[in-house]
Scaffold this motif. Sequence first.
Motif, PDB file in Angstrom:
ATOM      1  N   UNK A  43     -22.513 -36.326  13.296  1.00 25.53           N
ATOM      2  CA  UNK A  43     -22.465 -36.856  14.658  1.00 25.53           C
ATOM      3  C   UNK A  43     -21.537 -36.017  15.529  1.00 25.53           C
ATOM      4  N   UNK A  44     -20.413 -35.610  14.971  1.00 26.99           N
ATOM      5  CA  UNK A  44     -19.460 -34.822  15.746  1.00 26.99           C
ATOM      6  C   UNK A  44     -20.044 -33.475  16.143  1.00 26.99           C
ATOM      7  N   UNK A  45     -20.871 -32.901  15.273  1.00 29.30           N
ATOM      8  CA  UNK A  45     -21.495 -31.615  15.567  1.00 29.30           C
ATOM      9  C   UNK A  45     -22.449 -31.714  16.753  1.00 29.30           C
ATOM     10  N   UNK A  46     -22.985 -32.880  17.004  1.00 28.33           N
ATOM     11  CA  UNK A  46     -23.902 -33.082  18.131  1.00 28.33           C
ATOM     12  C   UNK A  46     -23.168 -33.631  19.352  1.00 28.33           C
ATOM     13  N   UNK A  47     -22.286 -34.580  19.163  1.00 28.63           N
ATOM     14  CA  UNK A  47     -21.644 -35.261  20.291  1.00 28.63           C
ATOM     15  C   UNK A  47     -20.673 -34.357  21.045  1.00 28.63           C
ATOM     16  N   UNK A  48     -19.828 -33.644  20.345  1.00 32.37           N
ATOM     17  CA  UNK A  48     -18.807 -32.822  21.008  1.00 32.37           C
ATOM     18  C   UNK A  48     -19.429 -31.726  21.868  1.00 32.37           C
ATOM     19  N   UNK A  49     -20.365 -30.912  21.359  1.00 32.08           N
ATOM     20  CA  UNK A  49     -20.968 -29.903  22.237  1.00 32.08           C
ATOM     21  C   UNK A  49     -21.731 -30.512  23.411  1.00 32.08           C
ATOM     22  N   UNK A  50     -22.403 -31.648  23.190  1.00 28.98           N
ATOM     23  CA  UNK A  50     -23.139 -32.282  24.292  1.00 28.98           C
ATOM     24  C   UNK A  50     -22.178 -32.722  25.385  1.00 28.98           C
ATOM     25  N   UNK A  51     -21.069 -33.289  25.004  1.00 30.49           N
ATOM     26  CA  UNK A  51     -20.079 -33.728  25.985  1.00 30.49           C
ATOM     27  C   UNK A  51     -19.488 -32.532  26.732  1.00 30.49           C
ATOM     28  N   UNK A  52     -19.167 -31.463  26.008  1.00 28.38           N
ATOM     29  CA  UNK A  52     -18.600 -30.274  26.648  1.00 28.38           C
ATOM     30  C   UNK A  52     -19.603 -29.598  27.578  1.00 28.38           C
ATOM     31  N   UNK A  53     -20.865 -29.515  27.161  1.00 31.67           N
ATOM     32  CA  UNK A  53     -21.892 -28.935  28.024  1.00 31.67           C
ATOM     33  C   UNK A  53     -22.096 -29.782  29.279  1.00 31.67           C
ATOM     34  N   UNK A  54     -22.028 -31.095  29.127  1.00 35.15           N
ATOM     35  CA  UNK A  54     -22.180 -31.979  30.277  1.00 35.15           C
ATOM     36  C   UNK A  54     -21.015 -31.813  31.255  1.00 35.15           C
ATOM     37  N   UNK A  55     -19.790 -31.750  30.730  1.00 39.38           N
ATOM     38  CA  UNK A  55     -18.630 -31.547  31.605  1.00 39.38           C
ATOM     39  C   UNK A  55     -18.711 -30.207  32.325  1.00 39.38           C
ATOM     40  N   UNK A  56     -19.111 -29.161  31.618  1.00 46.43           N
ATOM     41  CA  UNK A  56     -19.246 -27.845  32.244  1.00 46.43           C
ATOM     42  C   UNK A  56     -20.333 -27.863  33.315  1.00 46.43           C
ATOM     43  N   UNK A  57     -21.408 -28.598  33.076  1.00 47.25           N
ATOM     44  CA  UNK A  57     -22.475 -28.713  34.078  1.00 47.25           C
ATOM     45  C   UNK A  57     -21.968 -29.427  35.321  1.00 47.25           C
ATOM     46  N   UNK A  58     -21.167 -30.468  35.135  1.00 41.73           N
ATOM     47  CA  UNK A  58     -20.603 -31.166  36.292  1.00 41.73           C
ATOM     48  C   UNK A  58     -19.674 -30.259  37.090  1.00 41.73           C
ATOM     49  N   UNK A  59     -18.883 -29.457  36.408  1.00 40.31           N
ATOM     50  CA  UNK A  59     -17.996 -28.515  37.099  1.00 40.31           C
ATOM     51  C   UNK A  59     -18.824 -27.518  37.901  1.00 40.31           C
ATOM     52  N   UNK A  60     -19.885 -27.004  37.311  1.00 36.23           N
ATOM     53  CA  UNK A  60     -20.745 -26.058  38.027  1.00 36.23           C
ATOM     54  C   UNK A  60     -21.442 -26.721  39.209  1.00 36.23           C
ATOM     55  N   UNK A  61     -21.808 -27.978  39.044  1.00 36.96           N
ATOM     56  CA  UNK A  61     -22.448 -28.705  40.136  1.00 36.96           C
ATOM     57  C   UNK A  61     -21.470 -28.894  41.289  1.00 36.96           C
ATOM     58  N   UNK A  62     -20.256 -29.320  40.985  1.00 44.40           N
ATOM     59  CA  UNK A  62     -19.271 -29.535  42.042  1.00 44.40           C
ATOM     60  C   UNK A  62     -18.862 -28.226  42.706  1.00 44.40           C
ATOM     61  N   UNK A  63     -18.926 -27.125  41.962  1.00 43.93           N
ATOM     62  CA  UNK A  63     -18.574 -25.823  42.533  1.00 43.93           C
ATOM     63  C   UNK A  63     -19.573 -25.381  43.599  1.00 43.93           C
ATOM     64  N   UNK A  64     -20.787 -25.887  43.551  1.00 46.23           N
ATOM     65  CA  UNK A  64     -21.762 -25.517  44.581  1.00 46.23           C
ATOM     66  C   UNK A  64     -21.432 -26.156  45.913  1.00 46.23           C
ATOM     67  N   UNK A  65     -20.786 -27.298  45.900  1.00 48.77           N
ATOM     68  CA  UNK A  65     -20.432 -27.992  47.129  1.00 48.77           C
ATOM     69  C   UNK A  65     -21.611 -28.628  47.850  1.00 48.77           C
ATOM     70  N   UNK A  66     -22.737 -28.720  47.193  1.00 51.79           N
ATOM     71  CA  UNK A  66     -23.937 -29.283  47.810  1.00 51.79           C
ATOM     72  C   UNK A  66     -23.961 -30.800  47.646  1.00 51.79           C
ATOM     73  N   UNK A  67     -24.650 -31.459  48.568  1.00 50.05           N
ATOM     74  CA  UNK A  67     -24.796 -32.906  48.457  1.00 50.05           C
ATOM     75  C   UNK A  67     -25.967 -33.247  47.532  1.00 50.05           C
ATOM     76  N   UNK A  68     -26.158 -34.521  47.287  1.00 48.38           N
ATOM     77  CA  UNK A  68     -27.175 -34.952  46.322  1.00 48.38           C
ATOM     78  C   UNK A  68     -28.587 -34.569  46.738  1.00 48.38           C
ATOM     79  N   UNK A  69     -28.882 -34.656  48.018  1.00 40.66           N
ATOM     80  CA  UNK A  69     -30.245 -34.330  48.457  1.00 40.66           C
ATOM     81  C   UNK A  69     -30.541 -32.849  48.248  1.00 40.66           C
TER      82      UNK A  69
END
Length: 181
Positions: A43-69
């Motif tokens: 479980x740890x082999x799947x959960x930890x990378x998924x969580x880290x990839x999700x956090x990195x995706x959120x950082x990249x999303x916020x770095x764009x500065x774009x709104x939801x639309x």
Amino acid sequence: MRWSFTLHGGAAAVLSAAALALAGLTWLPGRGALPLFEPAWSMAVVIIPAFLLFLAALVRQFATGADRSAQWQAFRCLPGRVQAGLGLLAVTSVAVMVIGAVAGAGERLQDAEVREGRYVAYDTSVTTDRAVELTQDEYLALLPSSRRMMFAVPGLLGAAAAAIVLAAGELRRADDASAAR
């Protein structure tokens, strides 16, 4: 789109598919068919990378500065097969979670684990969180349903991470194209 966005989105999508495949394997019949699920490291082999990839995706999303639309429009600019694949991963993850919750609603024992060499599960029929000791056969019978949800959640996180980072990559590509004009 830059290669780093494609690599990040692809890794998240592959991890999502792998987590869903592991969740699907929990429905195989037979007690001895699932030796992979007994140790917690799977479980740890799947959960930890998924969580880290999700956090990195959120950082990249916020770095764009774009709104939801704008992010939704960027997602809509992705190829149809990519959209369909990510949608399938997300819908499958949610379906596994809903089926697991509905099927587990009538069960009295949940979340099987090994604690200090003893097999225990939580008894939901009492008002307090009481751990009940199990036999090894009861533990092995309860283990797949306990692990199913733990594999479906990283599946959803991976699908969401892939969608978010690929949309952010589209936004970056559009920004680069407009800056070049």
